[in-house]
Design a protein around this motif. Structure first.
Motif, mmCIF file in Angstrom:
data_model
loop_
_atom_site.group_PDB
_atom_site.id
_atom_site.type_symbol
_atom_site.label_atom_id
_atom_site.label_comp_id
_atom_site.label_asym_id
_atom_site.label_seq_id
_atom_site.Cartn_x
_atom_site.Cartn_y
_atom_site.Cartn_z
ATOM 1 N N SER A 7 0.932 -1.444 -0.011
ATOM 2 C CA SER A 7 0.099 -0.125 0.226
ATOM 3 C C SER A 7 1.189 1.169 0.260
ATOM 4 O O SER A 7 2.237 1.240 0.537
ATOM 5 N N GLY A 8 0.516 1.931 -0.502
ATOM 6 C CA GLY A 8 1.248 3.295 -0.219
ATOM 7 C C GLY A 8 1.121 4.141 -1.763
ATOM 8 O O GLY A 8 2.078 5.708 -1.223
ATOM 9 N N LEU A 86 11.976 12.817 -5.039
ATOM 10 C CA LEU A 86 11.749 10.832 -6.327
ATOM 11 C C LEU A 86 11.780 11.574 -7.498
ATOM 12 O O LEU A 86 11.616 13.125 -7.988
ATOM 13 N N LYS A 87 11.563 11.505 -9.101
ATOM 14 C CA LYS A 87 12.014 11.542 -10.042
ATOM 15 C C LYS A 87 10.725 10.723 -10.831
ATOM 16 O O LYS A 87 10.476 9.636 -10.876
ATOM 17 N N PRO A 88 11.271 11.109 -12.121
ATOM 18 C CA PRO A 88 9.871 10.837 -13.137
ATOM 19 C C PRO A 88 10.674 9.118 -13.406
ATOM 20 O O PRO A 88 9.916 8.378 -13.753
ATOM 21 N N GLU A 89 11.885 9.292 -13.794
ATOM 22 C CA GLU A 89 12.382 7.810 -14.081
ATOM 23 C C GLU A 89 11.472 6.621 -12.718
ATOM 24 O O GLU A 89 11.897 5.752 -13.201
ATOM 25 N N VAL A 93 5.653 0.234 -11.289
ATOM 26 C CA VAL A 93 4.802 -0.576 -10.437
ATOM 27 C C VAL A 93 5.860 -1.273 -9.250
ATOM 28 O O VAL A 93 6.919 -2.027 -9.680
ATOM 29 N N TYR A 94 5.741 -0.833 -8.168
ATOM 30 C CA TYR A 94 6.471 -1.720 -7.231
ATOM 31 C C TYR A 94 5.715 -3.085 -6.266
ATOM 32 O O TYR A 94 4.415 -2.721 -6.251
ATOM 33 N N TYR A 95 6.726 -3.397 -6.563
ATOM 34 C CA TYR A 95 6.280 -4.776 -5.559
ATOM 35 C C TYR A 95 7.699 -5.646 -4.400
ATOM 36 O O TYR A 95 8.283 -5.506 -4.794
ATOM 37 N N CYS A 96 6.551 -5.689 -2.945
ATOM 38 C CA CYS A 96 7.443 -6.370 -2.426
ATOM 39 C C CYS A 96 7.240 -8.019 -2.187
ATOM 40 O O CYS A 96 6.403 -8.219 -2.835
ATOM 41 N N ALA A 97 8.248 -8.507 -1.613
ATOM 42 C CA ALA A 97 8.919 -9.431 -1.670
ATOM 43 C C ALA A 97 9.369 -10.333 -0.661
ATOM 44 O O ALA A 97 10.207 -9.392 0.199
ATOM 45 N N ALA A 98 9.642 -11.445 -0.452
ATOM 46 C CA ALA A 98 10.006 -11.815 1.228
ATOM 47 C C ALA A 98 10.422 -13.323 0.097
ATOM 48 O O ALA A 98 10.199 -13.892 -0.222
ATOM 49 N N THR A 116 2.316 -1.899 -5.928
ATOM 50 C CA THR A 116 1.203 -1.010 -6.322
ATOM 51 C C THR A 116 1.846 0.294 -7.171
ATOM 52 O O THR A 116 3.129 0.173 -7.119
ATOM 53 N N GLN A 117 0.917 0.938 -7.879
ATOM 54 C CA GLN A 117 1.413 1.506 -8.486
ATOM 55 C C GLN A 117 2.519 3.207 -8.227
ATOM 56 O O GLN A 117 2.046 4.124 -7.305
ATOM 57 N N VAL A 118 2.779 3.641 -8.381
ATOM 58 C CA VAL A 118 3.695 4.621 -8.330
ATOM 59 C C VAL A 118 4.027 5.735 -9.528
ATOM 60 O O VAL A 118 4.717 5.383 -9.958
ATOM 61 N N THR A 119 3.673 6.944 -9.205
ATOM 62 C CA THR A 119 3.670 7.499 -10.785
ATOM 63 C C THR A 119 4.097 8.789 -10.585
ATOM 64 O O THR A 119 3.502 9.926 -9.517
ATOM 65 N N VAL A 120 5.327 9.276 -10.508
ATOM 66 C CA VAL A 120 6.399 10.249 -10.889
ATOM 67 C C VAL A 120 6.041 11.769 -12.064
ATOM 68 O O VAL A 120 6.095 11.245 -12.941
ATOM 69 N N SER A 121 5.109 12.645 -11.807
ATOM 70 C CA SER A 121 5.041 14.026 -12.978
ATOM 71 C C SER A 121 6.170 14.625 -13.026
ATOM 72 O O SER A 121 6.351 15.292 -11.362
#
Length: 122
Positions: A7-8, A86-89, A93-98, A116-121
Motif C-alpha cells: 500500500s501507499g 522522487l524522479k519521473p524515472e 509498479v512497486y512489488y514487495c517480496a520475501a 502498487t503503482q507509483v507515478t511521478v510527474s
C-alpha cells in the motif's frame, strides 16, 4: 505460505515523497528477508532495496541510493520503503517480496505482493 500486501502508492510530483508499506500475513516476524522491486512499462522487473531478517543490513540499487530507505517492523510484520526526491524515472509498479535467503534477483524470491503503482510527474 506468506501473503504480502503493498500500500501507499500514488501520484506525486517530481521532488516529492511517498512511503510504501508491505504487510505480511501470519507471524512472519524476522523469518524472511524483505525486498522491494519495481517494474516500469516495457521493462524487466528490477531490484530496488532489501533488508535482512532483523534489519541490521540493507542494500540498494545505485539508482535509488541516498533517496530511498528500506526498513521493517517485525512486531508488525511490515516492511517499508521511504522514497524521497522522487524522479519521473521512478515511475513503476512497486512489488514487495520475501524469501528465506538473501538475494537481489526476482528469481531469488518466492513470495510476492500484488504491486502498487507509483507515478511521478515532471
Amino acid at each position: 505460505q506468506v501473503q504480502l500486501v503493498e500500500s501507499g502508492g500514488g501520484l506525486v510530483q517530481a521532488g516529492g515523497s511517498l512511503r510504501l508499506s508491505c504487510a505480511a500475513s501470519g507471524r512472519t516476524g524476522s523469518r524472511y528477508v524483505m525486498a522491494w522491486f519495481r517494474q516500469a512499462p516495457g521493462k524487466e522487473r528490477e531490484f530496488v532495496a532489501r533488508i535482512s531478517r532483523r534489519g541490521g543490513s540493507t542494500d540498494y540499487a545505485d539508482s535509488v541510493k541516498g533517496r530511498f530507505t528500506i526498513s521493517r517492523d517485525n512486531a508488525k510484520n511490515t516492511a517499508y520503503l521511504q522514497m524521497n526526491s522522487l524522479k519521473p524515472e521512478d515511475t513503476a509498479v512497486y512489488y514487495c517480496a520475501a524469501d528465506a535467503s538473501l538475494g537481489s534477483r526476482p528469481v531469488d524470491y518466492d513470495y510476492w505482493g500484488q504491486g502498487t503503482q507509483v507515478t511521478v510527474s515532471s
